[in-house]
Design an enzyme around this catalytic site. Structure first.
Site, PDB file in Angstrom:
ATOM      1  N   GLU A 163      -6.312 -30.009 -15.147  1.00  0.00           N
ATOM      2  CA  GLU A 163      -5.596 -31.159 -15.734  1.00  0.00           C
ATOM      3  C   GLU A 163      -6.427 -32.437 -15.649  1.00  0.00           C
ATOM      4  OE1 GLU A 163      -1.646 -31.235 -14.090  1.00  0.00           O
ATOM      5  OE2 GLU A 163      -1.255 -29.160 -14.642  1.00  0.00           O
ATOM      6  N   GLU A 177       0.172 -22.034 -14.977  1.00  0.00           N
ATOM      7  CA  GLU A 177       1.372 -22.480 -14.261  1.00  0.00           C
ATOM      8  C   GLU A 177       2.543 -22.388 -15.246  1.00  0.00           C
ATOM      9  OE1 GLU A 177       0.682 -26.425 -12.881  1.00  0.00           O
ATOM     10  OE2 GLU A 177      -0.826 -25.853 -11.402  1.00  0.00           O
TER      11      GLU A 177
END
Length: 380
Positions: A198, A303
């Site tokens: 990220e 995720e």
């Protein structure tokens, strides 16, 4: 058992002698002894669930032992992260029992630093391998925990992450990288390494664009991969994992030669906070899927989760997983975010875990039945 106890006492003495900052040959010896004790204990512990679980995952062995199979999979690999696996893998096994499926991938997170728990996680990786699965290590370049005597800072301690990726690319942390890579090579089996995830989110992690330029991330990524290759740690399978909510992926892409898999998140926060709302799985992944597919790499939902606030959680997973291999054929791995204590986003802990949600577990199990899992390794 007496031998194990004696070795344990000896190890404890070595660790005391090494001290809190000892990082020389003595610590290496202590780590080796720890590994040997753990291995010996596993051989003694006959009759536990390891053998039966590994046998159920026998089909996955070629993937676990050969990167060529792993990077060219024609099946869809399923996994999970559980925040309690430091203590045991019982919750992972319980999740598997509820889903009637053994999970080939087990994820965990580790940060950079000089602390003992921030070395290459040999024992955790080996334990996952002994269970028949493959480790997915999310490796977070927090730079706060490095010993300033061994890794001198050029500015205030509270500013160490500002420009941190430039420092990584410049070689300031090469001693740490090389030792990590050497231990990864010694592990000897393929594993997923999800570094600096990220990186395009300016609100979450210090390696984001609030402290670094996209070019800094690319330079740091390439430097880290190169150091691993120079140390012979070619068993690392590199997962580049941008945040799907920020569509500036290309600015941070390190290049095809440095990336094996593409990762992305699919987390529905529901109405837990003023800034969030209920998103369907198609809304969280759909916009990103098209662009991320163009890189020509297998995709991983690294995720995947949904909170129970603001909508029907079981229905969310049903929509997400039903016919997923047909709707999103580039996705080759799905990793459930089974975190019961997530404190990374809001002021209060969030519970993403599935273990106690029977309706959602039933919905997931029903959807997975349509995936025709598992499949044998592909012909190469």
């Amino acid at each position: 058992m007496l031998l194990v106890i004696a070795l344990g006492i000896g190890l404890f003495g070595l660790l005391l002698l090494a001290g809190n900052k000892g990082r020389g040959p003595l610590e290496t010896l202590a780590g080796s002894v720890t590994s040997q004790v753990a291995s010996f204990e596993k051989r003694l512990l006959s009759g536990d669930s390891r053998a039966s679980r590994a046998a159920a995952l026998a089909w996955f062995r070629p993937y676990r032992e050969n990167k060529l199979y792993l990077n060219n999979t024609d099946t869809l690999l399923v996994g999970a992260y559980d925040n309690n696996t430091v203590e045991s893998y019982e919750r992972i096994v319980a999740l598997e029992d509820s889903l009637a499926l053994k999970l080939p991938i087990v994820q965990f997170y580790t940060a950079w630093g000089s602390k003992r728990e921030q070395v290459f996680p040999m024992l955790r990786a080996q334990a996952i391998s002994d269970l028949g699965s493959l480790p997915l290590i999310t490796w977070e370049p927090w730079l706060n925990d490095f010993d300033p005597e061994s890794f001198p800072r050029t500015g205030p301690a509270d500013q160490v992450n500002v420009g941190g990726l430039r420092a990584i690319a410049a070689g300031r942390y090469d001693a740490y990288l090389d030792k990590w890579a050497q231990d990864a090579k010694a592990y000897g089996q393929p594993f997923f390494l999800r570094f600096g995830h990220e990186m395009n989110d300016a609100f979450r992690y210090p390696w984001g664009p609030q402290n670094n330029k996209p070019a800094d991330f690319i330079a740091a990524w390439r430097h880290v991969v190169t150091r691993f290759r120079q140390q012979g740690a070619t068993n690392a399978t590199w997962v580049w994992s941008p945040h799907p909510a920020y569509p500036n992926y290309a600015e941070f892409y390190p290049g095809h030669a440095y990336v094996d898999w593409i990762g992305t998140t699919a987390l529905n926060y529901g109405t837990v906070a003023p800034w969030s709302k209920w998103y369907t799985f198609s809304e969280t992944l759909g916009n990103a899927y098209g662009e991320l597919s163009t890189y020509g790499k297998p995709l991983m939902i690294s995720e995947m989760g949904c909170l129970a606030v603001g909508g029907n959680r079981a229905a969310w997973f049903t929509e997400a997983l039903t016919d997923l291999p047909l709707k999103f054929p580039k996705v080759k791995a799905v990793v459930f975010f089974n975190n019961s204590n997530d404190v990374t986003t809001t002021y209060k802990a969030l519970d993403w875990s599935l273990n106690n949600d029977k309706a959602t577990l039933a919905a997931i199990a029903q959807a997975l039945k349509g995936w025709q899992l598992p499949k044998p390794a592909p012909a190469l």
